[in-house]
Design an enzyme around this catalytic site. Structure first.
Site, PDB file in Angstrom:
ATOM      1  N   CYS B  86       0.831  -1.202   0.000  1.00 52.26           N
ATOM      2  CA  CYS B  86       0.000   0.000   0.000  1.00 52.26           C
ATOM      3  C   CYS B  86       0.868   1.256   0.000  1.00 52.26           C
ATOM      4  O   CYS B  86       1.593   1.501  -0.950  1.00 52.26           O
ATOM      5  CB  CYS B  86      -0.982  -0.043   1.172  1.00 52.26           C
ATOM      6  SG  CYS B  86      -2.381   1.070   0.947  1.00 52.26           S
ATOM      7  N   HIS B 203      -3.027  -5.704   1.274  1.00 57.30           N
ATOM      8  CA  HIS B 203      -2.482  -5.745   2.639  1.00 57.30           C
ATOM      9  C   HIS B 203      -2.379  -7.192   3.138  1.00 57.30           C
ATOM     10  O   HIS B 203      -3.356  -7.697   3.712  1.00 57.30           O
ATOM     11  CB  HIS B 203      -3.416  -4.998   3.590  1.00 57.30           C
ATOM     12  CG  HIS B 203      -3.345  -3.513   3.481  1.00 57.30           C
ATOM     13  ND1 HIS B 203      -2.588  -2.734   4.328  1.00 57.30           N
ATOM     14  CD2 HIS B 203      -3.947  -2.654   2.625  1.00 57.30           C
ATOM     15  CE1 HIS B 203      -2.722  -1.455   3.993  1.00 57.30           C
ATOM     16  NE2 HIS B 203      -3.542  -1.379   2.972  1.00 57.30           N
ATOM     17  N   GLU B 205      -1.027  -8.298   5.748  1.00 61.12           N
ATOM     18  CA  GLU B 205      -1.166  -8.377   7.208  1.00 61.12           C
ATOM     19  C   GLU B 205      -2.634  -8.395   7.654  1.00 61.12           C
ATOM     20  O   GLU B 205      -2.931  -8.720   8.791  1.00 61.12           O
ATOM     21  CB  GLU B 205      -0.405  -7.222   7.880  1.00 61.12           C
ATOM     22  CG  GLU B 205      -1.105  -5.864   7.880  1.00 61.12           C
ATOM     23  CD  GLU B 205      -1.056  -5.156   6.534  1.00 61.12           C
ATOM     24  OE1 GLU B 205      -0.499  -5.720   5.571  1.00 61.12           O
ATOM     25  OE2 GLU B 205      -1.591  -4.032   6.454  1.00 61.12           O
TER      26      GLU B 205
END
Lengths: 104, 234
Positions: B86, B203, B205
């Site tokens: 990102c 993303h 995570e």
């Protein structure tokens, strides 16, 4: 002190959806003649430089290093000669100094 | 294996990133403050998502000149593994570690959603164990993820097989309708020519815990852990 005015604009090949949206809004407000809108950034920079040439070269470097991203943006700028303002300031200083010495 | 997660003012995904890594066996994650030059001997640097320096001027434009980035550029030049997600992808492009740039989403929307991406190659340190053609489901969350590069740079990317992930539908079809932001060639993630620097808008995570809807992100971390220490700094 000199004033630089920098314009950073999206390169012609880059789509500008913000500009397209504003163009549509202008059309719908009755500005039928609006054919295209491109949105960029305007920066006003006050800088100290010993000459116009030095100021121009500094601003050029600022644009290349940070202010514009060469992949997607073009830039152009102008720098106020600012001599008038500087002369006026110098004259005011001289007058003030004269005033002080007169008092002394 | 030691991961360094870079923290700029305005970074928002650093803690999620460290939390995700804490669940990966063999991974240790430390924060790397933007003012520090010392990378503390990490094996992999992660530039997480967020709005570094408020995204002022352009996304990633100011972060690119931070002290920590000087070290990251040097680390990458030595072959060190760098993953930018990102805002991290935006910073890598601004820093010139990856070609191109990320501009305002073509639809002008901030897109925060689950997204399918297809893996285009399984031979990078970030995708070992993910099959070429395999579809992953990883969240995106950005307003400026529209990847652009000039035609020459774009054809170089394709020729060198530097596109690692593309936006696709659930079946893996790379179509305009599956493109959330207008990216050229549906590009969701690219590597540099050497293959040690990856930038991606999704993303990983945010999908590292089954309770939170998915674990596809863990596949990337597992891939990095699989990279032999020697190859990490080849």
């Amino acid at each position: 002190m000199r004033t630089a005015r920098v314009l950073v604009t999206p390169k012609p090949v880059i789509n500008d959806p913000q500009g397209a949206t504003v163009k549509q809004a202008l059309n719908s407000l009755g500005f039928a003649g609006v054919h295209e809108v491109r949105i960029g950034k305007y920066l006003e920079i006050q800088l100290q430089a010993s000459s116009d040439a030095e100021a121009r070269s500094e601003v050029e470097q600022m644009c290349r290093k940070l202010l514009a991203n060469g992949v997607i943006e073009d830039f152009r700028f102008d720098v106020d000669p600012a001599e008038e303002a500087e002369k006026a300031a110098a004259a005011a200083d001289a007058k003030a100094a004269q005033g002080r010495s007169g008092e002394g | 294996m030691k991961f360094g997660v870079v923290v700029f003012p305005g970074t928002w995904s650093d803690r999620d990133m460290r939390l995700a890594l804490s669940g990966v066996e063999g991974a240790e994650a430390i924060p790397l403050w933007h003012k520090e030059r010392d990378l503390n001997g990490v094996d992999c640097v992660i530039l997480p998502g967020g709005f570094s320096y408020g995204d002022y001027l352009r996304t990633g434009a100011i972060a690119r000149f931070s002290p920590v980035l000087e070290s990251v550029v040097e680390f990458a030049a030595q072959g060190g593994l760098v993953l930018g997600s990102c805002n991290g992808f935006q910073v890598l492009c601004e820093a010139g570690l990856l070609p191109g740039a990320l501009v305002r989403n073509a639809n002008l929307e901030f897109r925060c959603q689950w997204q399918h991406i297809v893996c285009e190659r399984d031979d990078t340190p970030f995708t070992q164990g993910i099959r070429t053609g395999e579809v992953l489901r990883i969240p995106i969350s950005h307003g400026e993820g529209n990847y652009v590069a000039d035609p020459a740079a774009l054809s170089r990317l394709e020729q060198n097989r530097q596109v690692v992930f593309r936006y696709c539908d659930s079946r893996g079809l790379v179509e305009a309708e599956a493109n959330p932001n207008g990216s050229q060639h549906n590009i969701a993630g690219i590597v540099n020519e050497r293959g040690n620097v990856l930038g991606m808008m999704p993303h990983p995570e945010r999908c590292a815990d089954a309770d939170l809807g998915g674990v596809d992100g863990l596949r990337l971390f597992a891939a990095i852990l699989r990279t032999p220490a020697g190859a990490r700094m080849a």
